[in-house]
Design a protein around this motif. Structure first.
Motif, PDB file in Angstrom:
ATOM      1  N   GLY A   1       0.811  -1.207   0.000  1.00 18.87           N
ATOM      2  CA  GLY A   1       0.000   0.000   0.000  1.00 18.87           C
ATOM      3  C   GLY A   1       0.846   1.258   0.000  1.00 18.87           C
ATOM      4  N   ALA A   2       1.919   1.233   0.795  1.00 20.20           N
ATOM      5  CA  ALA A   2       2.800   2.398   0.865  1.00 20.20           C
ATOM      6  C   ALA A   2       3.548   2.611  -0.446  1.00 20.20           C
ATOM      7  N   LYS A   3       3.892   1.514  -1.111  1.00 21.26           N
ATOM      8  CA  LYS A   3       4.652   1.602  -2.353  1.00 21.26           C
ATOM      9  C   LYS A   3       3.808   2.028  -3.544  1.00 21.26           C
ATOM     10  N   ASN A   4       2.509   1.815  -3.449  1.00 20.43           N
ATOM     11  CA  ASN A   4       1.656   1.974  -4.632  1.00 20.43           C
ATOM     12  C   ASN A   4       0.591   3.038  -4.446  1.00 20.43           C
ATOM     13  N   LEU A   5       0.963   4.134  -3.812  1.00 17.62           N
ATOM     14  CA  LEU A   5       0.019   5.235  -3.646  1.00 17.62           C
ATOM     15  C   LEU A   5      -0.401   5.801  -4.998  1.00 17.62           C
ATOM     16  N   SER A   6       0.528   5.795  -5.960  1.00 19.25           N
ATOM     17  CA  SER A   6       0.194   6.309  -7.293  1.00 19.25           C
ATOM     18  C   SER A   6      -0.850   5.428  -7.972  1.00 19.25           C
TER      19      SER A   6
ATOM     20  N   THR B   1      -3.133   3.676  -6.352  1.00 20.47           N
ATOM     21  CA  THR B   1      -4.392   3.978  -5.660  1.00 20.47           C
ATOM     22  C   THR B   1      -5.012   5.247  -6.235  1.00 20.47           C
ATOM     23  N   LYS B   2      -4.187   6.266  -6.441  1.00 23.36           N
ATOM     24  CA  LYS B   2      -4.677   7.521  -7.016  1.00 23.36           C
ATOM     25  C   LYS B   2      -5.233   7.290  -8.411  1.00 23.36           C
TER      26      LYS B   2
END
Length: 514
Positions: free
Chosen positions: A365-370, A372-373
């Motif tokens: 989750g922390a690595k893939n914030l982009s 998620t956006k």
């Protein structure tokens, strides 16, 4: 020797309507279980195989023709399989691998047709050009380098490149009509591409398996999978028709339940199931409802994902043959749902978080914030905004000519890797198997169905290596290129491609089908 003699000490179970034994249990009635069952029945006809499917019909989730792009993934048009190296050269190794894997599938399908085990291949595979289309100077330069790198390989012979707008008007008239040419444009085309109806193929394979006395149980959902004292597996199955809980024991279990595979794999408790998570992604396509427009396009045309967008976002305009009718789909538009299957539960994602994978999931989750956006932005798109995206392919697209359809649910694998560290999101297909070969599960998404035969050969090598010597002659009869590199053998490649095209009817001109 019985093909599964390594598990000979099967616990004696009293046979009844709700407690049975089998050699093999396949979970999920999709293309993966159908392929594995079909291969096993050719290699070991006496095997007792049982298939459990929670829905009332086969191939209704990821294998269904409306739930995937139907691309026979062979890297002819998918630009994300040919990355550009720092020195500017093109890495085609992944493209070669995926193309060879699809050739395995075509060979097995041809075998089944030649043996009259399945019929009417036009119901599930059609010849269709595969194209890549790019805009802008840098992208055109990249595409030309990609073309030069691929066209030198025997697997990609026949690929054409053009940056001439007049030639492109011949190839893709619907896309070039009324287009403002304010920047360079180029495309590649390979006429040997295909459109595959994996739903139809799944149904054919399961009809064949039923005729081979394979027990296919619909409306049955697997609640639990537990190891028995002797190393076999007891599968607890809920029979929706009778409202009863049944117990079925097998020496080997394959979990081919699409997005539902991860929770079932976790239930096995095998060490290999630890530190693996899943991230569900849904999708939407636009489907054309105007036959006059459909008639103007005949290809699968893949573009290039926007900078920073994930591989799943690659836009493509696809001719499809569904229910014996030609249509066009455009997408995909990604979305988010916590369900692992279209028919799943909103608690699927939360339920998949365990003590052994919680940190893996948090790291992802922390690595893939982009990502998620990106998904949030995709979810918020209106139909008109999606039509605007379509207009990059069809400049004069009109909203009333297109409807929305929800595609299948995909669960991307999250795992800890040696090179990527904790919580790395994987965009491919992943096979997980126990060290003793008694259980295997298939996770992930694309290229998925196109490489089903390759996946099953991998299962044989991992789970039944002691039988490969006995099985090898039959495997080579079904799949002549087994154990060989097509990329390094142009004569064999030409021989196999000619034979499969003839058997599967891929040489016929079917452009007029509507």
């Amino acid at each position: 020797m019985h093909p599964f003699s390594k598990f000979q000490s099967v616990r004696k179970v009293k046979m009844s309507n709700n407690h049975t034994t089998a050699d093999v249990i396949l979970i999920g009635a999709g293309i993966m279980s159908a392929t594995l069952g079909s291969l096993l029945k050719e290699l070991a006809p006496d095997l007792k195989i049982t298939i459990f499917e929670q829905l009332e019909k086969p191939g209704e989730e990821s294998s269904n023709e409306w739930n995937n792009a139907g691309t026979g993934h062979s890297a002819l048009c998918e630009l994300n399989y040919t990355s550009e190296k720092p020195d500017g050269s093109i890495d085609i190794s992944k493209a070669i691998t995926i193309n060879e894997q699809f050739q395995l599938s075509k060979q097995f399908w041809s075998y089944l047709v030649n043996k009259n085990l399945i019929s009417n291949p036009q119901d599930f595979i059609m010849p269709l050009p595969h194209m890549s289309l790019v805009h802008g100077k840098d992208n055109v330069t990249y595409l030309k380098k990609r073309f030069e790198a691929l066209s030198n390989n025997t697997l990609f012979q026949g690929m054409e490149f053009s940056d001439d707008p007049e030639k492109l008007k011949e190839w893709i008239p619907l896309i070039m009509k009324d287009r403002i040419l304010d920047q360079p444009i180029a495309a590649t085309k390979v006429d040997s591409g295909t459109d595959v109806n994996f739903g139809s193929l799944t149904r054919k394979l399961l009809d064949h398996l039923k005729s081979q006395n394979v027990d296919i149980k619909y409306n049955h959902t697997v609640d639990d999978i537990e190891r028995t004292e002797d190393g076999s597996w007891e599968v607890k199955v809920r029979n929706f028709e009778r409202g009863t809980l049944e117990h079925h024991t097998a020496k080997f279990v394959f979990i081919g339940a699409g997005g539902g595979a991860l929770p079932l794999l976790q239930k096995t408790g095998i060490p290999e199931s630890k530190h693996i998570g899943g991230f569900p992604v849904s999708g939407q396509f636009l489907v054309c409802n105007n036959p006059e427009i459909v008639a103007q396009h005949h290809a699968k045309v893949y573009g290039k994902a926007a900078v920073g967008a994930p591989p799943m976002s690659v836009p493509h305009l696809d001719t499809r043959y569904i229910e014996n009718k030609k249509t066009i789909l455009f997408g995909p538009f990604a979305g988010f749902s916590p369900k692992f299957l279209k028919t799943g539960s909103n608690m699927d994602l939360l339920g998949s978080v365990k003590p052994n994978n919680a940190f893996t999931m948090l790291a992802a989750g922390a690595k893939n914030l982009s990502l998620t956006k990106y998904l949030v932005q995709q979810v918020m798109l209106s139909k008109e905004q999606r039509i605007e995206a379509l207009r990059e392919f069809i400049p004069d697209a009109k909203s009333e000519d297109w409807d929305s359809v929800t595609a299948g649910q995909r669960v991307q694998v999250i795992k800890d890797t040696d090179d990527g560290g904790k919580g790395t999101l994987q965009f491919g297909t992943e096979l997980v198997s126990a060290s003793d070969g008694s259980v295997a599960a298939l996770l992930g998404a694309s290229p998925g169905a196109s490489t089903a035969v390759h996946v099953m050969l991998d299962i044989f090598e991992r789970c039944f290596p002691e039988h490969l010597k006995d099985w090898e002659p039959k495997i080579k009869e079904m799949i002549p290129s087994y154990g060989k590199s097509l990329a390094e053998n142009s004569e064999l490649t030409q021989e196999i491609q000619t034979a499969t095209a003839q058997t599967l009817g891929l040489n016929e001109n079917l452009q007029t089908m509507v």
